[in-house]
Design an enzyme around this catalytic site. Structure first.
Site, PDB file in Angstrom:
ATOM      1  N   SER A 137     -35.170 -34.065 -32.464  1.00  0.00           N
ATOM      2  CA  SER A 137     -35.501 -34.507 -33.821  1.00  0.00           C
ATOM      3  C   SER A 137     -35.763 -33.278 -34.671  1.00  0.00           C
ATOM      4  O   SER A 137     -36.111 -32.213 -34.154  1.00  0.00           O
ATOM      5  CB  SER A 137     -36.759 -35.385 -33.791  1.00  0.00           C
ATOM      6  OG  SER A 137     -37.287 -35.570 -35.091  1.00  0.00           O
ATOM      7  N   TYR A 150     -45.338 -37.496 -31.469  1.00  0.00           N
ATOM      8  CA  TYR A 150     -43.871 -37.591 -31.520  1.00  0.00           C
ATOM      9  C   TYR A 150     -43.251 -36.204 -31.589  1.00  0.00           C
ATOM     10  O   TYR A 150     -42.288 -35.896 -30.869  1.00  0.00           O
ATOM     11  CB  TYR A 150     -43.459 -38.428 -32.724  1.00  0.00           C
ATOM     12  CG  TYR A 150     -41.966 -38.573 -32.881  1.00  0.00           C
ATOM     13  CD1 TYR A 150     -41.247 -39.458 -32.078  1.00  0.00           C
ATOM     14  CD2 TYR A 150     -41.274 -37.844 -33.847  1.00  0.00           C
ATOM     15  CE1 TYR A 150     -39.876 -39.600 -32.225  1.00  0.00           C
ATOM     16  CE2 TYR A 150     -39.906 -37.980 -34.003  1.00  0.00           C
ATOM     17  CZ  TYR A 150     -39.215 -38.856 -33.193  1.00  0.00           C
ATOM     18  OH  TYR A 150     -37.854 -38.988 -33.347  1.00  0.00           O
TER      19      TYR A 150
END
Length: 253
Positions: A137, A150
């Site tokens: 990501s 995350y």
């Protein structure tokens, strides 16, 4: 170009969003596709949608459980391509993230990817070739507000990708990662509906414009990048991360 004919691809989290689009394009390009999902119904939905292109199979599996993962990969047997895509999100800063939430994100996003690597690498070593693509990501590369756990998990994905690329190069195994920005998936719609039920349109517009290009990415755009990186045409590429972010990292001033 970009044919996957004769190749077997395993895609975790292939029941929706980016994983589903990757499964579809891989199937169109000739791969035998295996979907690994916690939610068997969503895996079956993907499989039923792509069987018109070729062989496809679904497997119910909790990627955080190593024995379950090993059993599934042993059942599949031959694996040419692994896409480590399964993952969950969490909102919170370091001081607001509970231990249980941190552990849950780690178990799925980090340990889940490791478990699949642990299971597939001996299979690829045995045949002397293989391609691994891990979904990281932009959160692994830049600071994202309220995404502590995350971001931790995706940073680990990036680091594991580089390590695997180095360690298994001599075995004919390539490993790369991709780092999407915000992609318009059912997860995004569900997140907005749950947290902002009274101003859905306004929040959607705000999230879209957080990318300099002015919109969210499409799952099929990420899938096209995944197809290239997993194809023979990308045979000279390993140990790289590819942002697909609408200019977020470099142009977001």
């Amino acid at each position: 170009m970009f044919s996957l004919k004769g190749k077997t691809a395993v895609i975790t989290g292939g029941g929706s969003g980016i994983g589903k689009s990757i499964a579809e394009i891989f199937s169109k390009q000739g791969a035998v596709v295996h979907i690994i999902e916690l939610n068997l119904q969503s895996a079956n939905d993907t499989v039923n949608g792509i069987k018109k292109y070729g062989e496809a199979f679904s497997h119910s599996c909790d990627v955080s459980k190593q024995l379950e993962v090993k059993t599934v990969f042993e059942r599949i047997g031959k694996v040419d391509i692994l896409v480590n895509n399964a993952g969950i999100a969490h909102i919170g800063k370091a001081s607001t993230t509970e231990e249980s939430d941190f552990d849950k994100v780690y178990q799925v996003n980090v340990k889940g990817a490791y478990n699949c690597l642990y299971a597939v690498l001996p299979l690829m070593q045995k045949k002397g070739s293989g391609v691994i693509l891990n979904t990281a990501s932009i959160a692994s590369l830049v600071g994202i507000t309220d995404r502590f756990a995350y971001s931790m998990s995706k940073g680990a994905i990036y680091a594991m990708s580089m390590s695997v690329a180095r360690d298994y190069m001599a075995d004919g195994i390539r490993c790369n990662s991709i780092s999407p920005a915000r992609i318009h998936t059912p997860f995004v719609d569900g997140f907005i509906a749950k947290n902002y039920p009274d101003n859905h349109k306004e929040i959607f517009e705000k999230l879209s414009k957080s990318q300099p290009i002015g919109r969210m990415g499409k799952p099929e755009e990420v899938a096209a990048l995944a197809l290239y990186l997993c194809s023979d045409e990308a045979g000279f590429i390993t140990g790289c991360d590819y942002p697909i972010d609408g200019g977020f990292i470099k142009l977001n001033n």
